[in-house]
Design an enzyme around this catalytic site. Structure first.
Site, PDB file in Angstrom:
ATOM      1  N   CYS A  31       0.810  -1.227   0.000  1.00 42.26           N
ATOM      2  CA  CYS A  31       0.000   0.000   0.000  1.00 42.26           C
ATOM      3  C   CYS A  31       0.842   1.276   0.000  1.00 42.26           C
ATOM      4  O   CYS A  31       0.346   2.347  -0.321  1.00 42.26           O
ATOM      5  CB  CYS A  31      -0.952   0.004   1.185  1.00 42.26           C
ATOM      6  SG  CYS A  31      -2.103  -1.371   1.158  1.00 42.26           S
ATOM      7  N   HIS A  83      -3.186   7.559   1.702  1.00 41.88           N
ATOM      8  CA  HIS A  83      -3.565   6.231   1.226  1.00 41.88           C
ATOM      9  C   HIS A  83      -4.946   5.926   1.798  1.00 41.88           C
ATOM     10  O   HIS A  83      -5.215   6.194   2.963  1.00 41.88           O
ATOM     11  CB  HIS A  83      -2.541   5.194   1.694  1.00 41.88           C
ATOM     12  CG  HIS A  83      -3.031   3.793   1.534  1.00 41.88           C
ATOM     13  ND1 HIS A  83      -3.522   3.322   0.341  1.00 41.88           N
ATOM     14  CD2 HIS A  83      -3.126   2.767   2.418  1.00 41.88           C
ATOM     15  CE1 HIS A  83      -3.894   2.066   0.500  1.00 41.88           C
ATOM     16  NE2 HIS A  83      -3.667   1.705   1.743  1.00 41.88           N
ATOM     17  N   ASN A  92      -9.894   0.013  -0.406  1.00 42.74           N
ATOM     18  CA  ASN A  92      -8.427   0.119  -0.383  1.00 42.74           C
ATOM     19  C   ASN A  92      -7.876  -0.495  -1.672  1.00 42.74           C
ATOM     20  O   ASN A  92      -7.902  -1.713  -1.840  1.00 42.74           O
ATOM     21  CB  ASN A  92      -7.906  -0.619   0.853  1.00 42.74           C
ATOM     22  CG  ASN A  92      -6.397  -0.556   0.984  1.00 42.74           C
ATOM     23  OD1 ASN A  92      -5.691  -0.154   0.052  1.00 42.74           O
ATOM     24  ND2 ASN A  92      -5.898  -0.966   2.131  1.00 42.74           N
TER      25      ASN A  92
HETATM   26  N1  ACO Z   1     -18.262  -8.239   8.847  1.00 44.42           N
HETATM   27  C1  ACO Z   1     -18.773  -8.509  10.052  1.00 44.42           C
HETATM   28  N2  ACO Z   1     -18.020  -8.831  11.118  1.00 44.42           N
HETATM   29  C2  ACO Z   1     -16.694  -8.872  10.933  1.00 44.42           C
HETATM   30  C3  ACO Z   1     -16.100  -8.613   9.705  1.00 44.42           C
HETATM   31  C4  ACO Z   1     -16.935  -8.276   8.630  1.00 44.42           C
HETATM   32  N3  ACO Z   1     -16.464  -8.002   7.404  1.00 44.42           N
HETATM   33  N4  ACO Z   1     -14.774  -8.740   9.852  1.00 44.42           N
HETATM   34  C5  ACO Z   1     -14.529  -9.063  11.121  1.00 44.42           C
HETATM   35  N5  ACO Z   1     -15.698  -9.143  11.790  1.00 44.42           N
HETATM   36  C6  ACO Z   1     -15.919  -9.471  13.187  1.00 44.42           C
HETATM   37  C7  ACO Z   1     -14.797 -10.309  13.778  1.00 44.42           C
HETATM   38  O1  ACO Z   1     -15.002 -11.669  13.492  1.00 44.42           O
HETATM   39  C8  ACO Z   1     -14.942  -9.995  15.239  1.00 44.42           C
HETATM   40  O2  ACO Z   1     -16.002 -10.770  15.751  1.00 44.42           O
HETATM   41  P1  ACO Z   1     -15.906 -11.405  17.227  1.00 44.42           P
HETATM   42  O3  ACO Z   1     -15.794 -10.224  18.147  1.00 44.42           O
HETATM   43  O4  ACO Z   1     -17.183 -12.157  17.340  1.00 44.42           O
HETATM   44  O5  ACO Z   1     -14.675 -12.246  17.216  1.00 44.42           O
HETATM   45  C9  ACO Z   1     -15.398  -8.545  15.259  1.00 44.42           C
HETATM   46  O6  ACO Z   1     -15.914  -8.278  13.956  1.00 44.42           O
HETATM   47  C10 ACO Z   1     -14.289  -7.559  15.582  1.00 44.42           C
HETATM   48  O7  ACO Z   1     -13.167  -7.897  14.772  1.00 44.42           O
HETATM   49  P2  ACO Z   1     -11.866  -7.038  14.810  1.00 44.42           P
HETATM   50  O8  ACO Z   1     -10.921  -7.539  13.795  1.00 44.42           O
HETATM   51  O9  ACO Z   1     -11.388  -6.927  16.217  1.00 44.42           O
HETATM   52  O10 ACO Z   1     -12.463  -5.631  14.356  1.00 44.42           O
HETATM   53  P3  ACO Z   1     -11.784  -4.217  14.354  1.00 44.42           P
HETATM   54  O11 ACO Z   1     -12.627  -3.277  15.112  1.00 44.42           O
HETATM   55  O12 ACO Z   1     -10.328  -4.270  14.682  1.00 44.42           O
HETATM   56  O13 ACO Z   1     -11.927  -3.806  12.831  1.00 44.42           O
HETATM   57  C11 ACO Z   1     -10.602  -3.706  10.836  1.00 44.42           C
HETATM   58  C12 ACO Z   1     -11.319  -4.593  11.842  1.00 44.42           C
HETATM   59  C13 ACO Z   1     -11.650  -2.862  10.119  1.00 44.42           C
HETATM   60  C14 ACO Z   1      -9.889  -4.591   9.841  1.00 44.42           C
HETATM   61  C15 ACO Z   1      -9.615  -2.787  11.576  1.00 44.42           C
HETATM   62  O14 ACO Z   1      -8.795  -3.530  12.435  1.00 44.42           O
HETATM   63  C16 ACO Z   1      -8.768  -2.017  10.633  1.00 44.42           C
HETATM   64  O15 ACO Z   1      -9.250  -1.151   9.944  1.00 44.42           O
HETATM   65  N6  ACO Z   1      -7.469  -2.296  10.603  1.00 44.42           N
HETATM   66  C17 ACO Z   1      -6.586  -1.671   9.646  1.00 44.42           C
HETATM   67  C18 ACO Z   1      -6.450  -2.631   8.529  1.00 44.42           C
HETATM   68  C19 ACO Z   1      -6.224  -2.010   7.210  1.00 44.42           C
HETATM   69  O16 ACO Z   1      -6.593  -0.888   6.931  1.00 44.42           O
HETATM   70  N7  ACO Z   1      -5.619  -2.781   6.361  1.00 44.42           N
HETATM   71  C20 ACO Z   1      -5.409  -2.417   5.027  1.00 44.42           C
HETATM   72  C21 ACO Z   1      -4.068  -2.813   4.543  1.00 44.42           C
HETATM   73  S1  ACO Z   1      -2.830  -1.937   5.365  1.00 44.42           S
HETATM   74  C22 ACO Z   1      -3.062  -0.406   4.974  1.00 44.42           C
HETATM   75  O17 ACO Z   1      -3.439  -0.140   3.892  1.00 44.42           O
HETATM   76  C23 ACO Z   1      -2.809   0.606   6.001  1.00 44.42           C
END
Ligand code: ACO
Length: 325
Positions: A115, A252, A282
């Site tokens: 990214c 980004h 993304n």
């Molecule tokens: N739909 C519904 N529920 C979901 C989904 C989905 N698509 N994905 C995960 N969940 C659930 C999980 O299973 C979990 O359930 P549980 O509590 O029963 O176990 C719950 O949601 C919470 O999951 P987390 O992973 O803890 O959720 P979080 O609040 O951390 O959000 C996210 C996840 C959106 C991925 C966040 O961590 C994030 O934005 N991280 C940055 C990642 C990113 O941007 N990556 C891109 C590549 S790197 C870059 O470009 C910077």
């Protein structure tokens, strides 16, 4: 005293025709529009057609950028293409674009920083120009990220989209001050200790498999917010500028919450931040040039505006660029 500068003189964008909403995704993955919007700000993404390759998208955006810059492919002496999803392991996707454009001289190669790829590619091309090794460069970010997603993993597949963006950099002269037009600075970083926090569990060369994206979302989120805050300070300090000088934050587009955290840190109102994540999701290395092409096309960005570009991605890699339009 005059110095060489690399000025952005054309931008182009390409998005695949097929647009997929969160509701449509929820038909095949256990997710919901509400969850995705609340956690990421994403509402839809474009996905490449089955026969559409990274080079096809790159080429389409490149042609538009060249047209806007008023350059022929033969005027180029450098193509740097950032991608994580090349058409083949080799040759570089950049040489495919080179051939399709009919540019038969100069050099073309790929850069891989996930990214952060576009910021890396921009830095490389800028360095070629300011050292006098290139005059006119095409910098491309292009991704068919949908090809490396595990469509059964709801924690990753909802986050990404496909597309390509290009910019043309032309050598120009400046006075060596932050009032110059062009790329004022670039700062790149990586820390390979975090390679397992966001990676693809395969790859043609290593395993004979394609592999899929695996991510520790929370760790990525935390790291992004901390390191991006550092790298924007680094960029401004290096140029003797402050957040007040920034007209546009062009981040980004990974996640609305990460972008908002950066805008808050810089005390920038949402009107001065370029957001495309809602419609593009993304698109990895393509997200910043897609955003640039959008603000260039709709006239939001004006001559003399200071743009702060920042990105973070797998590796971890991260970086910034300050650009005077
Ligand atoms: N739909 C519904 N529920 C979901 C989904 C989905 N698509 N994905 C995960 N969940 C659930 C999980 O299973 C979990 O359930 P549980 O509590 O029963 O176990 C719950 O949601 C919470 O999951 P987390 O992973 O803890 O959720 P979080 O609040 O951390 O959000 C996210 C996840 C959106 C991925 C966040 O961590 C994030 O934005 N991280 C940055 C990642 C990113 O941007 N990556 C891109 C590549 S790197 C870059 O470009 C910077």
């Amino acid at each position: 005293m005059t110095v060489r500068r690399a000025r952005i003189s054309g931008c182009g964008a390409y998005l695949p025709a097929r647009q997929v909403t969160n509701d449509e995704l929820a038909l095949s993955v256990d997710t919901s529009d509400e969850w995705i919007v609340q956690r990421t700000g994403i509402k839809s993404r474009h996905l490449a057609a089955e026969d559409e390759l990274t080079s096809d998208m790159a080429l389409a955006s490149a042609r538009l950028a060249l047209e806007q810059a008023g350059l022929d492919p033969a005027d180029l002496d450098l193509i740097v293409l950032a991608t994580t999803t090349p058409d083949n392991t080799f040759p570089a996707t950049a040489v495919r674009v080179q051939a399709e454009l009919g540019m038969n001289n100069g050099m073309a190669f790929d850069v891989q920083a996930v990214c952060s790829g576009f910021v890396y590619a921009l830095a490389v091309a800028n360095n070629f120009i300011i050292t006098g090794q290139a005059q006119n460069a095409l910098v491309i970010g292009a991704e068919a990220f949908s090809r490396i997603l595990d469509w059964e993993d709801r924690s990753t597949c909802v986050l990404f989209g496909d597309g390509a963006g290009s910019v043309v950099l032309r050598a120009d002269e400046g006075r060596g001050t932050s009032d110059d037009r062009g790329v004022l600075s670039t700062h790149l970083h990586s820390d390979g200790r975090y390679q397992d926090a966001l990676y693809v569990d395969g790859g043609v060369g290593a395993t004979g498999t394609i592999g899929h994206v695996r991510m520790q979302g929370r760790e990525v989120f935390r790291f992004a917010v901390n390191k991006l805050a550092e790298v924007v300070d680094e960029a401004l300090d290096a140029n003797g500028l402050t957040a007040k000088d920034v007209r546009w934050l062009v981040p980004h587009q990974a996640n609305r919450r990460i972008i908002d955290a950066m805008a808050k840190k810089l005390d920038l109102p949402p009107e001065r931040v370029v957001y495309t994540v809602e419609r593009h999701a993304n698109t990895s290395a393509a997200s910043i040039p897609l955003a640039l092409a959008e603000v260039a096309a709709d006239g939001r960005v004006e001559e003399g505006d200071l743009l702060l570009l920042e990105a973070m991605g797998g590796g971890f890699t991260w970086g910034s660029a300050l650009v005077r339009w």
